[in-house]
Write a protein that holds these residues in place. Structure first.
Motif, PDB file in Angstrom:
ATOM      1  N   GLN A 147     -48.396  41.308   7.608  1.00 33.16           N
ATOM      2  CA  GLN A 147     -46.856  41.608   7.555  1.00 33.16           C
ATOM      3  C   GLN A 147     -45.877  41.830   8.843  1.00 33.16           C
ATOM      4  O   GLN A 147     -46.579  41.615   9.752  1.00 33.16           O
ATOM      5  N   LEU A 148     -44.577  41.658   8.078  1.00 32.45           N
ATOM      6  CA  LEU A 148     -43.855  40.942   9.249  1.00 32.45           C
ATOM      7  C   LEU A 148     -42.794  42.050   8.704  1.00 32.45           C
ATOM      8  O   LEU A 148     -42.354  42.325   7.813  1.00 32.45           O
ATOM      9  N   ALA A 149     -42.015  42.265   9.743  1.00 29.84           N
ATOM     10  CA  ALA A 149     -40.706  43.450  10.316  1.00 29.84           C
ATOM     11  C   ALA A 149     -39.480  43.283  11.299  1.00 29.84           C
ATOM     12  O   ALA A 149     -40.227  43.357  11.872  1.00 29.84           O
ATOM     13  N   GLU A 150     -38.174  43.018  10.778  1.00 33.88           N
ATOM     14  CA  GLU A 150     -37.206  42.946  12.094  1.00 33.88           C
ATOM     15  C   GLU A 150     -35.837  44.010  11.281  1.00 33.88           C
ATOM     16  O   GLU A 150     -35.379  43.302   9.937  1.00 33.88           O
ATOM     17  N   THR A 151     -35.411  44.367  12.724  1.00 33.07           N
ATOM     18  CA  THR A 151     -34.008  44.881  12.158  1.00 33.07           C
ATOM     19  C   THR A 151     -33.240  44.768  12.572  1.00 33.07           C
ATOM     20  O   THR A 151     -32.871  44.256  14.423  1.00 33.07           O
ATOM     21  N   PHE A 152     -31.631  44.064  12.358  1.00 30.48           N
ATOM     22  CA  PHE A 152     -30.468  43.858  13.249  1.00 30.48           C
ATOM     23  C   PHE A 152     -29.726  44.827  13.154  1.00 30.48           C
ATOM     24  O   PHE A 152     -29.882  45.090  11.900  1.00 30.48           O
ATOM     25  N   THR A 153     -28.443  44.982  13.839  1.00 33.81           N
ATOM     26  CA  THR A 153     -27.481  45.218  13.309  1.00 33.81           C
ATOM     27  C   THR A 153     -25.872  44.391  13.396  1.00 33.81           C
ATOM     28  O   THR A 153     -25.549  43.190  14.210  1.00 33.81           O
ATOM     29  N   PHE A 154     -25.054  44.336  12.583  1.00 33.12           N
ATOM     30  CA  PHE A 154     -24.010  43.342  12.874  1.00 33.12           C
ATOM     31  C   PHE A 154     -22.524  44.710  11.755  1.00 33.12           C
ATOM     32  O   PHE A 154     -22.795  46.177  11.848  1.00 33.12           O
ATOM     33  N   GLN A 155     -21.947  44.469  12.869  1.00 31.88           N
ATOM     34  CA  GLN A 155     -19.980  45.592  12.925  1.00 31.88           C
ATOM     35  C   GLN A 155     -19.611  44.321  11.637  1.00 31.88           C
ATOM     36  O   GLN A 155     -18.885  43.393  12.093  1.00 31.88           O
ATOM     37  N   VAL A 156     -19.078  45.866  11.300  1.00 32.06           N
ATOM     38  CA  VAL A 156     -17.758  45.231  10.527  1.00 32.06           C
ATOM     39  C   VAL A 156     -16.089  45.533  10.726  1.00 32.06           C
ATOM     40  O   VAL A 156     -16.242  46.461  10.587  1.00 32.06           O
ATOM     41  N   VAL A 157     -15.439  45.167  10.841  1.00 29.66           N
ATOM     42  CA  VAL A 157     -13.844  45.528  11.427  1.00 29.66           C
ATOM     43  C   VAL A 157     -13.051  44.888  10.382  1.00 29.66           C
ATOM     44  O   VAL A 157     -12.797  43.639   9.595  1.00 29.66           O
ATOM     45  N   LYS A 158     -11.573  45.539  10.926  1.00 30.56           N
ATOM     46  CA  LYS A 158     -10.742  45.567   9.954  1.00 30.56           C
ATOM     47  C   LYS A 158      -9.445  44.298  10.726  1.00 30.56           C
ATOM     48  O   LYS A 158      -9.872  43.880  12.808  1.00 30.56           O
ATOM     49  N   GLN A 159      -9.029  43.446  10.386  1.00 32.42           N
ATOM     50  CA  GLN A 159      -8.762  42.319  10.790  1.00 32.42           C
ATOM     51  C   GLN A 159      -7.546  43.062  11.881  1.00 32.42           C
ATOM     52  O   GLN A 159      -7.188  44.037  10.642  1.00 32.42           O
ATOM     53  N   PHE A 160      -6.959  42.238  13.165  1.00 30.15           N
ATOM     54  CA  PHE A 160      -5.861  42.645  13.415  1.00 30.15           C
ATOM     55  C   PHE A 160      -4.801  43.363  12.784  1.00 30.15           C
ATOM     56  O   PHE A 160      -3.922  44.026  12.973  1.00 30.15           O
ATOM     57  N   GLY A 161      -4.416  41.899  12.026  1.00 28.25           N
ATOM     58  CA  GLY A 161      -2.950  41.486  11.215  1.00 28.25           C
ATOM     59  C   GLY A 161      -2.630  41.068  11.496  1.00 28.25           C
ATOM     60  O   GLY A 161      -2.595  39.861  12.520  1.00 28.25           O
ATOM     61  N   LYS A 162      -1.293  40.744  11.014  1.00 28.35           N
ATOM     62  CA  LYS A 162       0.316  40.224  11.606  1.00 28.35           C
ATOM     63  C   LYS A 162       1.132  40.773  12.147  1.00 28.35           C
ATOM     64  O   LYS A 162       1.621  41.432  11.341  1.00 28.35           O
ATOM     65  N   ALA A 163       1.885  40.636  13.117  1.00 22.11           N
ATOM     66  CA  ALA A 163       3.422  41.185  13.854  1.00 22.11           C
ATOM     67  C   ALA A 163       3.934  39.782  13.775  1.00 22.11           C
ATOM     68  O   ALA A 163       4.320  39.096  14.216  1.00 22.11           O
ATOM     69  N   ILE A 164       5.037  40.792  13.041  1.00 18.91           N
ATOM     70  CA  ILE A 164       6.680  40.113  13.210  1.00 18.91           C
ATOM     71  C   ILE A 164       7.059  40.514  13.724  1.00 18.91           C
ATOM     72  O   ILE A 164       7.968  41.831  14.075  1.00 18.91           O
ATOM     73  N   VAL A 165       8.547  39.647  14.849  1.00 16.48           N
ATOM     74  CA  VAL A 165       8.857  40.493  15.660  1.00 16.48           C
ATOM     75  C   VAL A 165      10.371  39.677  15.344  1.00 16.48           C
ATOM     76  O   VAL A 165      10.389  38.553  15.927  1.00 16.48           O
ATOM     77  N   VAL A 166      10.815  40.731  16.173  1.00 14.81           N
ATOM     78  CA  VAL A 166      12.450  40.251  15.604  1.00 14.81           C
ATOM     79  C   VAL A 166      13.981  41.164  16.837  1.00 14.81           C
ATOM     80  O   VAL A 166      14.102  41.953  16.498  1.00 14.81           O
ATOM     81  N   LEU A 167      14.273  39.896  16.937  1.00 16.39           N
ATOM     82  CA  LEU A 167      15.840  40.334  18.036  1.00 16.39           C
ATOM     83  C   LEU A 167      16.496  39.400  17.669  1.00 16.39           C
ATOM     84  O   LEU A 167      16.499  38.593  16.956  1.00 16.39           O
ATOM     85  N   GLY A 168      17.203  40.726  16.828  1.00 12.15           N
ATOM     86  CA  GLY A 168      18.893  40.135  16.552  1.00 12.15           C
ATOM     87  C   GLY A 168      20.125  40.533  16.818  1.00 12.15           C
ATOM     88  O   GLY A 168      20.102  41.401  17.705  1.00 12.15           O
ATOM     89  N   GLY A 169      21.275  39.970  16.442  1.00 18.23           N
ATOM     90  CA  GLY A 169      22.443  40.511  16.648  1.00 18.23           C
ATOM     91  C   GLY A 169      23.105  40.729  18.240  1.00 18.23           C
ATOM     92  O   GLY A 169      24.271  41.143  18.067  1.00 18.23           O
ATOM     93  N   VAL A 170      22.721  39.938  18.914  1.00 16.83           N
ATOM     94  CA  VAL A 170      22.894  39.788  20.870  1.00 16.83           C
ATOM     95  C   VAL A 170      22.642  37.919  21.025  1.00 16.83           C
ATOM     96  O   VAL A 170      21.480  38.121  20.485  1.00 16.83           O
ATOM     97  N   GLY A 171      24.075  37.524  21.475  1.00 18.07           N
ATOM     98  CA  GLY A 171      23.946  35.846  22.061  1.00 18.07           C
ATOM     99  C   GLY A 171      23.883  35.908  23.549  1.00 18.07           C
ATOM    100  O   GLY A 171      24.118  37.183  24.121  1.00 18.07           O
ATOM    101  N   THR A 172      23.357  35.114  23.824  1.00 19.95           N
ATOM    102  CA  THR A 172      23.693  34.505  25.524  1.00 19.95           C
ATOM    103  C   THR A 172      25.256  35.070  25.718  1.00 19.95           C
ATOM    104  O   THR A 172      26.342  35.072  27.049  1.00 19.95           O
ATOM    105  N   ASP A 173      26.190  34.827  24.743  1.00 18.14           N
ATOM    106  CA  ASP A 173      28.039  35.376  24.785  1.00 18.14           C
ATOM    107  C   ASP A 173      28.425  36.559  25.707  1.00 18.14           C
ATOM    108  O   ASP A 173      28.937  36.998  26.143  1.00 18.14           O
ATOM    109  N   ARG A 174      27.208  37.668  25.842  1.00 14.31           N
ATOM    110  CA  ARG A 174      26.893  38.960  26.455  1.00 14.31           C
ATOM    111  C   ARG A 174      25.850  38.728  26.764  1.00 14.31           C
ATOM    112  O   ARG A 174      24.874  39.139  26.646  1.00 14.31           O
TER     113      ARG A 174
END
Length: 393
Positions: free
Chosen positions: A104-131
């Motif tokens: 007879q044979l028995a083996e045990t192993f483990t694995f991890q379940v993680v949340k996805q890091f997700g999505k990030a939106i970075v918004v720079l608005g309202g200012v330009g190189t004229d200032r």
């Protein structure tokens, strides 16, 4: 048997033949993402090509048990598809009772379940190189936040969408900041990926006029983003999507409204709705808050430590009064708001996630014989940079 010169000799020797040893050759990943199907697969090696029954015992992170019996193919291959519906470490035990020829044979192993890091939106608005002065301050701050997100594990190609009024002059920027590109980033780019297991992070940086965020500042006119408009876009995402919104702007507390607040959204603003925000060379709410995030502080720790620094006697930010709303009632800085984010990180607790990468492609079992001239094994990892791969035989 002898001959005419040598006498014959007969000897008896007892040979004990015991049961052979079978072995499992497992395929599989060391980790997978929450909500995905994790294949428990491999091959039970014996010399007999017959269908065999394997006992499967699975222990979830909350100690819940699953027990199943699976059949192998005649060559010993087996597969069981498991829904990874809990975050944390899972334990799997494979057992075969053996037969007349094998133990007879028995083996045990483990694995991890993680949340996805997700999505990030970075918004720079309202200012330009004229200032020139304002552009240098705001653009530099947006780039610093972007770099912290990258260092926290977000893939800049797949998991960050960066908008800037001058994308060619902003490191990492993907497109120009307009009302249309922001709507598309939220509804389409993030919308096709986010859900209850894939969070969204939204960082907004600009000037504000009351509760309107200056998104476009052009010679032909200005375009503002309102809390209602942002809420309308976010409401098109899966309803259970965890969303964190950080707004760096004067009067940004005006975005804490009943329309935008809900139980799955965290809203953090650099100033109260009646206060201005100051963005200096290397001193702003965002600089201090995201530096704490970079140190793996929880959202609560990062906010409280930043607010404490800003309220210091010699701080230029003493009168900003940053706001945190996390329980969906559109009232900031309540005890329950802080308690809600006491176990939240951006994007996750990096010390807990110090584990082997997710393997999207693993080699199938390969038997190497003396006549084998060469074997090529390929693996594919997701969301990780690998410098060295080696195999043990």
């Amino acid at each position: 048997t002898g001959n005419d010169q040598v006498a014959g000799v007969e000897r008896q020797k007892e040979v004990v033949v015991g049961q052979g040893e079978a072995k499992f050759l497992k395929e599989g990943q060391t980790s997978t993402e929450l909500g995905e199907t994790y294949p428990i697969q491999g091959r039970l090696f014996t010399a007999t090509d017959t269908v065999k029954l394997i006992g499967l015992k699975i222990i979830k992170p909350n100690a819940e048990r699953i027990e199943q019996t699976i059949e192998t193919k005649e060559n010993g291959e087996y597969q069981y598809d498991l829904l990874a519906d809990q975050e944390g470490q899972w334990q799997v035990t494979l057992a075969w009772l053996g037969d007349a020829n094998y133990q007879q044979l028995a083996e045990t192993f483990t694995f991890q379940v993680v949340k996805q890091f997700g999505k990030a939106i970075v918004v720079l608005g309202g200012v330009g190189t004229d200032r020139e002065w304002a552009w240098k301050q705001f653009n530099g701050l947006a780039e610093r936040v972007y770099k912290i997100l990258v260092n926290r594990g977000f893939d800049p190609e797949k998991n960050i969408y960066f908008l800037s009024p001058e994308p060619n002059l902003t490191q990492g920027a993907d497109a120009e900041t307009t009302i249309k590109t922001l709507e598309s980033a939220i509804v389409k780019w993030a919308g096709q990926s986010v859900d209850k297991n894939v969070p969204l992070y939204l960082y907004l940086l600009s000037h504000n006029l009351e509760n309107r965020f200056l998104l476009e500042n052009r010679t032909e006119g200005q375009v503002y983003l309102t809390p209602q408009q942002l809420a309308d876009w976010l409401d098109q995402l899966p309803v259970e999507t965890p969303t964190t919104i950080v707004i760096e702007a004067c009067y940004s507390g005006g975005f804490i409204t009943p329309q935008l607040s809900n139980g799955n959204r965290i809203i953090i603003t650099s100033a109260r709705l009646d206060k201005q925000a100051w963005i200096l060379n290397t001193s702003s709410f965002s600089d201090h808050f995201f530096q704490k995030i970079a140190e793996n502080r929880t959202v609560r720790e990062a906010f409280e430590q930043t607010a404490e620094m800003m309220n210091g006697d010699n701080s230029p930010h003493w009168d900003q009064h940053p706001q945190l709303e996390a329980n969906g009632n559109a009232k900031a800085n309540e005890w329950l708001d802080f308690e809600t984010v006491s176990k939240r990180w951006i994007p996750a607790d990096m010390t807990v996630l110090a584990m082997p990468p997710t393997l999207g492609l693993v080699p199938r079992p390969t038997e190497i014989r003396p006549s084998t001239e060469g074997v090529t094994l390929s693996i594919k990892t997701t969301d990780a940079s690998i410098n060295r791969v080696f195999a043990t035989i």
